[in-house]
Design an enzyme around this catalytic site. Structure first.
Site, short mmCIF file in Angstrom:
data_model
loop_
_atom_site.label_atom_id
_atom_site.label_comp_id
_atom_site.label_asym_id
_atom_site.label_seq_id
_atom_site.Cartn_x
_atom_site.Cartn_y
_atom_site.Cartn_z
N LYS A 173 -10.26 -4.50 -4.13
CA LYS A 173 -10.89 -3.32 -4.24
C LYS A 173 -10.03 -2.36 -4.86
CE LYS A 173 -12.50 -3.88 0.34
NZ LYS A 173 -13.48 -4.16 1.32
N LYS A 230 -4.64 -11.38 -6.58
CA LYS A 230 -6.17 -11.47 -6.10
C LYS A 230 -7.04 -10.32 -6.63
CE LYS A 230 -5.76 -8.55 -2.19
NZ LYS A 230 -5.74 -8.20 -0.62
N LYS A 283 0.87 -1.10 -0.02
CA LYS A 283 -0.12 -0.07 -0.03
C LYS A 283 0.88 1.30 -0.16
CE LYS A 283 -4.09 -1.81 1.87
NZ LYS A 283 -5.07 -2.11 3.07
P1 TYM Z 1 -10.84 -6.32 3.79
O1 TYM Z 1 -11.84 -5.36 3.99
O2 TYM Z 1 -9.70 -5.90 2.65
O3 TYM Z 1 -11.34 -7.59 3.28
C1 TYM Z 1 -12.53 -8.28 4.06
C2 TYM Z 1 -12.20 -9.88 3.86
O4 TYM Z 1 -12.11 -10.41 2.71
C3 TYM Z 1 -11.09 -10.97 2.29
N1 TYM Z 1 -10.63 -11.11 0.87
C4 TYM Z 1 -10.51 -11.97 -0.12
N2 TYM Z 1 -10.66 -13.58 0.22
C5 TYM Z 1 -10.41 -14.30 -0.79
N3 TYM Z 1 -10.04 -13.67 -2.07
C6 TYM Z 1 -9.87 -12.34 -2.09
N4 TYM Z 1 -9.71 -11.80 -3.47
C7 TYM Z 1 -10.18 -11.53 -1.13
N5 TYM Z 1 -10.02 -10.08 -1.05
C8 TYM Z 1 -10.25 -9.93 0.45
C9 TYM Z 1 -9.97 -10.55 3.37
O5 TYM Z 1 -9.02 -11.52 3.52
C10 TYM Z 1 -10.93 -10.38 4.57
O6 TYM Z 1 -11.01 -11.39 5.20
N6 TYM Z 1 -7.42 -5.92 7.47
C11 TYM Z 1 -8.98 -6.41 7.17
C12 TYM Z 1 -10.03 -6.07 7.98
C13 TYM Z 1 -9.95 -5.93 9.53
C14 TYM Z 1 -10.07 -7.31 10.19
C15 TYM Z 1 -9.82 -7.02 11.57
C16 TYM Z 1 -10.03 -8.71 9.62
C17 TYM Z 1 -9.63 -4.99 10.33
N7 TYM Z 1 -9.84 -5.62 11.53
C18 TYM Z 1 -10.02 -7.99 12.51
C19 TYM Z 1 -10.35 -9.56 10.78
C20 TYM Z 1 -10.16 -9.40 12.20
C21 TYM Z 1 -9.17 -6.08 5.81
O7 TYM Z 1 -8.70 -5.18 5.22
O8 TYM Z 1 -9.98 -6.71 5.06
#
Ligand code: TYM
Length: 332
Positions: free
Chosen positions: A198, A195, A112
């Site tokens: 977003k 992957k 990032k």
């Molecule tokens: P975020 O918002 O980027 O994504 C949310 C969830 O979606 C999963 N994900 C995917 N899984 C499979 N294939 C993909 N292409 C793909 N893209 C996204 C992510 O692995 C995630 O589970 N840091 C985290 C948010 C967060 C969080 C937490 C998660 C904040 N606090 C505490 C767990 C526990 C994030 O940016 O997710």
């Protein structure tokens, strides 16, 4: 009941197929067997400085999609991260347990921050994974359902829990990741080794949950594949077809070998059409329910207030132990 916790960022106008298959679907399933806490992580979202109007809109859209996807406010505590002040409070305490090198090794930060000039990425992006650790440890979560991209952040959460427990006495449950291999990394339709994301996928590479059937079908039909004709899983040589097989397999609960047999000798066209229909059928009810929920903002906000109240009770209890164990005087 073991406890699960997870979070999703309100950084886009819709979740995408990777979020849904990699995370949200598991969240819905786990609420049946676990004590479940799920949140929209708006504190994380401000690391990239969205406008206030955009943040407000996306936070509500994200919450509505979670309910629309099947989270039940009776069985899960669904809330907005900033409504529970303890997240920011514990994050500071954990920042003080983390090494610069340790935080600097986080590959998501490196990805990032590489978009910014030398030294101009925000400090919030750097400490982002530590806030995530606070999210998890506050709730004494046993398991954290996420996609593969969160593995390293989960490792950090475990390390911080263990370190804090060693330094100050047993305070936190050490959490485990809950990752389903088959859907841990849904890939970009236009770049099937990357992957679906977003922030970095092109619009053609992403399938948004709130998107209309027309564009969804078009994108699946135009998904990058190889020049062959066999519908078989092969990560090395056929990453595009393999991704589509994983998607169809997950949505229809059909094992991949069964799909390979079904499409043998049929070429890619029929197969892609079925993938497109499966995605459209999975997304349409979620989109419709999301629109309905967004039509009554007051009710949505009430649901989130109830979730926050349940979350706060747990977070406050953990934070009281943290404050005592680290040596803060009782709050007057
Ligand atoms: P975020 O918002 O980027 O994504 C949310 C969830 O979606 C999963 N994900 C995917 N899984 C499979 N294939 C993909 N292409 C793909 N893209 C996204 C992510 O692995 C995630 O589970 N840091 C985290 C948010 C967060 C969080 C937490 C998660 C904040 N606090 C505490 C767990 C526990 C994030 O940016 O997710």
């Amino acid at each position: 009941r073991p406890r699960v916790l997870s979070g999703i960022q309100p950084t886009a106008d819709s979740f995408h197929l990777g979020n849904y298959l990699g995370a949200v679907r598991q969240w819905v399933a786990l609420q049946e067997t676990h004590d479940a806490f799920y949140m929209v992580v708006d504190l994380h979202a401000i690391t990239v400085n969205p406008s206030p109007a955009e943040l407000r809109r996306r936070t509500r859209v994200a919450a509505a999609q979670l309910f629309a996807a099947g989270l039940d406010p009776e069985r899960s505590s669904v809330f907005v991260q900033s409504h529970v002040r303890e997240h920011a409070e514990l994050a500071w305490v954990l920042i003080c347990q983390t090494g610069m090198g340790e935080a600097g090794r986080m590959t998501q930060f490196k990805d990032k921050s590489s978009k910014y000039g030398e030294g101009s990425a925000g400090v919030g992006l750097f400490t982002y994974p530590i806030l995530q650790a606070a999210d998890i440890l506050l709730y004494q979560a046993d398991q954290v359902p996420v996609g593969a991209d969160q593995k390293q952040h989960l490792e950090l959460s475990r390390d911080l829990a263990q370190r804090f427990n060693n330094r100050y006495g047993r305070t936190f449950t050490v959490p485990s990741p809950y990752i389903l291999k088959e859907v841990e990394k849904i890939t970009d339709l236009q770049d099937p080794t990357a992957k679906m994301s977003k922030s970095s996928s092109s619009p053609q590479g992403i399938l948004d949950v709130l998107e209309q059937p027309g564009p969804l079908r078009k994108k699946v039909m135009r998904a990058v594949t190889d020049t062959g004709t066999d519908v078989v899983a092969d990560d090395e040589n056929k990453p595009g077809i393999t991704n589509l097989l994983r998607i169809l397999s997950a949505i229809t609960a059909t094992p991949i070998p069964e799909l390979e047999a079904r499409y043998a000798g049929q070429g890619y066209g029929t197969f892609k059409k079925d993938v497109a229909e499966a995605v459209v059928d999975a997304f349409a009810p979620i989109r419709e329910r999301t629109e309905k929920l967004l039509g009554d903002e007051a009710e949505l906000d009430r649901m989130l207030a109830a979730g926050a109240a349940k979350a706060r009770a747990v977070a406050a209890e953990t934070m009281a132990h943290v404050r005592e164990n680290i040596g803060f005087l009782p709050t007057p």
